[in-house]
Scaffold this active site. Structure first.
Site, short mmCIF file in Angstrom:
data_model
loop_
_atom_site.label_atom_id
_atom_site.label_comp_id
_atom_site.label_asym_id
_atom_site.label_seq_id
_atom_site.Cartn_x
_atom_site.Cartn_y
_atom_site.Cartn_z
N GLU A 114 0.93 -1.23 -0.05
CA GLU A 114 -0.06 -0.03 -0.06
C GLU A 114 0.85 1.25 0.15
OE1 GLU A 114 -2.29 0.61 3.56
OE2 GLU A 114 -3.77 1.87 2.60
N LYS A 188 -9.70 2.14 -2.69
CA LYS A 188 -9.95 1.78 -1.20
C LYS A 188 -11.23 1.91 -0.79
CE LYS A 188 -7.59 1.84 3.37
NZ LYS A 188 -6.12 2.47 3.96
N CYS A 229 -5.77 -2.48 2.65
CA CYS A 229 -5.58 -2.36 3.99
C CYS A 229 -6.78 -2.53 4.96
CB CYS A 229 -4.85 -1.09 4.28
SG CYS A 229 -3.93 -1.01 5.96
#
Lengths: 359, 359
Positions: A114, A188, A229
């Protein structure tokens, strides 16, 4: 004592106005060619004593897709746990070198961390952000990924970089195929907004906008679901990908020194064991001098939730073999994917329900 | 930068004929008095940058209930990892002694193992089964649990015993309140039918019938969701209980020597961390001479997924403190219960949807 039936019914209504036609108005690149693969329709064996009223096929709405036959069964994946600096040009050249080294060692799939081209901070995101859709000089990071995937004929899950799109910023993961083409871009979905007093406070939403949909992509190395994440905390996303026929979930992620030891490995193992598929994660290497200190510990987990390879926090590239035949074996041994109680709970994949018309 | 709103909307339709009126035709004791508790309506803080279109309140259908204020915040739980023999009378007397010893040490909640009055085998279930609804001499095991819960003023999650009801057998967990009354009975929803060649083959469905609904119960020590062993593999059940306001999930369970080391602790920790609540499990002690060898390892896990107390496989009683105030603290630090994307996925609790009319 066992009967055979194919399960493809979906009884949830499609007429709910809150569930229809919301996802076709933007230009997010989104590749869900579920039907491009040969599908390996498994025999759906239901014990004669499992009552039809349990409706296991309805536990996912739309019904779960059969696991597709991947183009390759065994291959090597590389997890490049890169060091990241404030020098973007260096970060790009450094990532390219790591990718090429991994390709030299036989890796057919590369996973990056990331935010690998920029420090992980709200101050840095606007400065390091690139216009991925514009490409070329506007996105030197993804240009490099495209070039190296084509030149080495490898698939790259390009970790994530800050993306600028109009007046918005996203945390975005680009997937490149062996021909260098951008196959998918995942923004994301769940932004990282937490506040553990005295230990960890971070609010991505101060600068970033959340993505609008899940991203699953057919590649030369299987069907891969993408999360970034904090996305890994949401078991529903992994379950949706599993129901869409994913072989592998890839989570570029930079957990920190508080949540890392608490949850990083646990969440990966849980998603893999519950969904009975492979899970790969890739973190930046730890830089104790940065404002956000990453936990590291990039890991590959197998479909029994077993850690196949992992590391500490230093810069390194892990190379490990994935064998997709293990997925079907595990699902045969522990057939709970077919033992769910659709009469009691149903997980609705809103995006797929809308996309397919749920027929 | 933050706004306040209460979230109680539910937009899924209630007119789907497949979702209505299926669960009211049997006599299963089922206690879901969600509204008996004082409810502690938390402020639902949503970042101003979290777009309303994300609809976090719709990620659970019906919408998740607020965490109720429990009658007690801190108390001791006892996990009685009992040895089990072929002598039912001995098993009952032995369990009673363990319960009374734990009560003497201050435990207010007692959790017993799965199938604690009988060997765990399809041959034994019909022989050891009791008619719980008839009670009295027809169910000496639950009579003992009722008597000891009343005499010691404790809550007992009575592990499980084989239950005979008409011509059917169930794997059933009885919950007794401090007045000795049967508060709830959970019949194992997901039967354990697995086949790992050369390692573990067992098919409960050869003799047992699966339960018809989830079971969550308000007790003197909080709102408790019940699962039995294999039920723990189904993350949806835990998520449903969390959305119904559970403080604690109790899983009597006898994992084996194959699945135990692989998954027993992982699943408990995953359910606790994903749902941010307490999870307690209780196994029989290991008997290497029995046909089914239990893994043991009864465990209490806290709402960060952390193991608070555990053991090996020998007979023992674990006593540990539960502090429910930790749940709200954890959920404040890591607020992902409020960050779900109801616009992308929705977990439908079919039983509750039908029971409440989803209004």
């Amino acid at each position: 004592m066992e009967g055979t039936r194919l399960c493809h019914r979906n009884l949830l209504p499609t007429t709910n106005p809150s569930l229809t036609c919301r996802f076709f108005s933007n230009s997010v690149i989104h590749h869900t060619s579920f039907h491009n693969y040969k599908t390996n329709f498994p025999k759906f064996l239901v014990s004669a004593t499992m009552e039809a009223s349990f409706k296991p096929e309805e536990a996912r709405v739309p019904a779960a897709l059969p696991l597709p036959t991947p183009p390759v069964t065994k291959f090597k994946i590389a997890l490049c746990q890169l060091s990241v600096t404030t020098d973007k040009e260096r970060n790009i050249a450094h990532a390219q070198q790591a990718i090429e080294d991994a390709a030299d060692k036989g890796a057919q799939l590369i996973l990056l961390p990331e935010i690998w081209n920029s420090p992980y901070s709200n101050d840095s995101f606007p400065v390091y952000a690139e216009d991925i859709d514009a490409g070329g000089d506007a996105s030197p990071s993804t240009r490099m990924l495209s070039e190296v995937s084509r030149s080495r004929k490898i698939t790259i899950i390009g970790g994530s970089i800050p993306e600028r799109s109009g007046d918005k910023l996203y945390n975005s993961c680009c997937v490149f195929g062996t021909d260098g083409k951008l196959l998918a871009k995942h923004r994301k979905i769940h932004l990282f907004d937490i506040d553990i007093p005295g230990k960890m406070t971070f609010k991505e939403s101060r600068t970033l906008t959340a993505g609008e949909r899940p991203t699953i992509v057919d590649t030369e190395v299987g069907r891969i679901g993408i999360g970034i994440c904090y996305d890994i905390r949401f078991q529903e996303l992994a379950a949706i990908y599993a129901a869409r026929g994913a072989h592998l979930l890839c989570y570029p992620g930079a957990f920190n020194m508080t949540t890392g030891p608490l949850h990083w490995e646990l969440l990966q193992r849980a998603r893999a064991a519950d969904c009975q598929l492979y899970v790969a994660t890739c973190s930046p290497a730890r830089d104790g001098g940065s404002s956000y200190v990453a936990w590291g510990h990039s890991t590959l987990v197998g479909p029994f939730g077993e850690v196949l390879v992992t590391t500490e926090h230093e810069e390194t590239t892990l190379i490990a073999e994935i064998d997709y035949s293990v997925i079907e074996e595990r699902r045969t041994y522990l057939p709970f994917q077919k033992q769910r109680r659709g009469d009691l709970y149903q997980l609705v994949d809103v995006d797929r329900l809308n996309s397919t018309g749920a027929k």
